[in-house]
Write an enzyme that holds these catalytic residues in place. Structure first.
Site, short mmCIF file in Angstrom:
data_model
loop_
_atom_site.label_atom_id
_atom_site.label_comp_id
_atom_site.label_asym_id
_atom_site.label_seq_id
_atom_site.Cartn_x
_atom_site.Cartn_y
_atom_site.Cartn_z
N HIS A 225 1.45 -25.79 2.59
CA HIS A 225 0.25 -26.13 1.82
C HIS A 225 0.63 -26.78 0.49
CE1 HIS A 225 -1.85 -23.94 4.80
NE2 HIS A 225 -2.17 -22.83 4.15
N CYS B 101 -2.57 -17.24 1.87
CA CYS B 101 -1.41 -18.10 1.60
C CYS B 101 -1.64 -19.05 0.43
CB CYS B 101 -1.03 -18.88 2.85
SG CYS B 101 -2.43 -19.52 3.77
C1 2RA Z 1 -5.51 -21.24 6.41
N1 2RA Z 1 -5.21 -19.83 4.45
O1 2RA Z 1 -4.70 -22.00 5.90
C2 2RA Z 1 -5.80 -19.89 5.77
C3 2RA Z 1 -5.35 -18.76 6.65
N2 2RA Z 1 -3.97 -18.80 6.93
O2 2RA Z 1 -6.13 -21.47 7.47
#
Ligand code: 2RA
Length: 330
Positions: A235, A126
């Site tokens: 994120h 991601c």
């Molecule tokens: C996380 N990118 O954010 C990793 C797996 N989704 O934990």
């Protein structure tokens, strides 16, 4: 068009189903797949109920496409079984990403690499996906020498247990089930996944290695620090990019604004910049805080936010499936 969703009852699998429905994917039959303990449960999709089946049953139903989000070991064992039965697998785990024989795809960046022979296609990590969507148009224009990225990653990237830990801690319940080694509420944890022998975590190595593979350019230098923070919506990433050539900030903003899949939110006079609370449940990659790094020539700073369960996982996988259908590659 028969579509299987493997891991249909998990966090990402549930979002895959939602995205398939929202985007009105042209499927005639849905095959929700989960572990034995979930077999028989019903999934509602477009008002119809579909019974969850196990892996063997799903393979026997010969879906055209199988979207996987069921962990690396399940994918390593079962993706080849689906492929042998004629199914095209799009896998969200890390199992196949660095396999040289498998494509690692973000449609806005390298969907053109896909061919009818690709029967197992890897969905990138991601935090990598949202970054390369923004890097690609700038690499095409100015050629990237080096990327330094620091991430601020949602607990949803870990899964349901992590969300529960954070919500418990917010209510003062400090002795509940722990997804992390430490409390996450009112804290940040500078570790995502396990450490490797070079002092980087697997998450950081994913960003370094996957970026080069997707961009098709091993000359791009990347370093990363990935951090878990107590948020839900997505994120966030602070990205510093050194280019081969000079650039103009207004032109950078214009290029990004005209790139499909990107929404530029960059108006500091009015305190406008991307935040997880705004990116949550959206499919775009949001870019802001675009500014020159005055400390180095040809170097830019920017801030990138995206919903890690959507563009960072489910939506990217569905967009790969849409590309395959649109280009008659299945
Ligand atoms: C996380 N990118 O954010 C990793 C797996 N989704 O934990």
């Amino acid at each position: 068009m028969k579509i299987a969703v493997v891991g249909a009852t998990g966090l990402v699998g549930t979002v895959m189903l939602k995205v398939l429905e929202e985007r009105n994917f042209p499927l005639t039959e849905l095959i929700p797949v989960a572990s034995e303990k979930s077999v028989g449960k019903e999934i509602t999709f477009k008002g119809k109920k579909f019974a969850v089946v196990n892996m063997d049953t799903a393979i026997g139903m010969r879906p055209d496409i199988a979207l996987f989000s069921a962990g690396g070991s399940t994918s390593l064992e079962n993706a080849p079984r689906f492929a042998e039965a004629g199914t095209t697998v799009i896998d969200n785990s890390s199992a196949w990403r660095m396999d040289p024989s498998k494509k690692l795809v973000v449609p806005e960046v390298n969907a053109h690499e896909l061919s009818i022979d690709d029967k197992i296609i890897a969905n990138p990590n991601c935090s990598t996906i949202q970054m390369v969507v923004a890097l690609k148009p700038l690499h095409d224009k100015y050629r990237i020498k080096r990327v330094v990225v620091s991430t601020y990653q949602s607990v949803t990237g870990t899964g349901v247990k992590a969300v529960e830990q954070m919500m418990n801690e917010r209510k003062g319940i400090m002795d509940g089930p722990m997804a992390y080694a430490y409390p996450i509420d009112l804290n940040v944890i500078p570790q995502i996944d396990v450490f490797t022998e070079n002092g980087y975590t697997k998450e950081e190595m994913k960003m370094i290695l996957e970026t080069r593979k997707i961009m098709g350019d091993d000359s791009i230098k990347v370093t990363a620090t990935t951090v878990r923070i107590p948020v839900m919506g997505g994120h966030s990433e602070s990205v510093n990019i050194e280019f081969e050539s000079e650039f103009d900030v207004a032109e950078v903003r214009d290029i990004l604004s005209r790139t499909p899949g990107i929404i530029v939110v960059d108006d500091i006079a009015n305190l406008k910049y991307p935040m997880p609370i705004d990116a949550h449940e959206k499919d775009e990659v949001f870019v802001g805080r675009i500014r020159r790094d005055e400390s180095l020539p040809n170097t830019l700073n920017m801030w990138i936010v995206a919903d890690n369960l959507r563009k960072g996982a489910a939506t990217n996988a569905v967009q790969i499936a849409e590309y395959l259908v649109r280009n008659e590659l299945i």
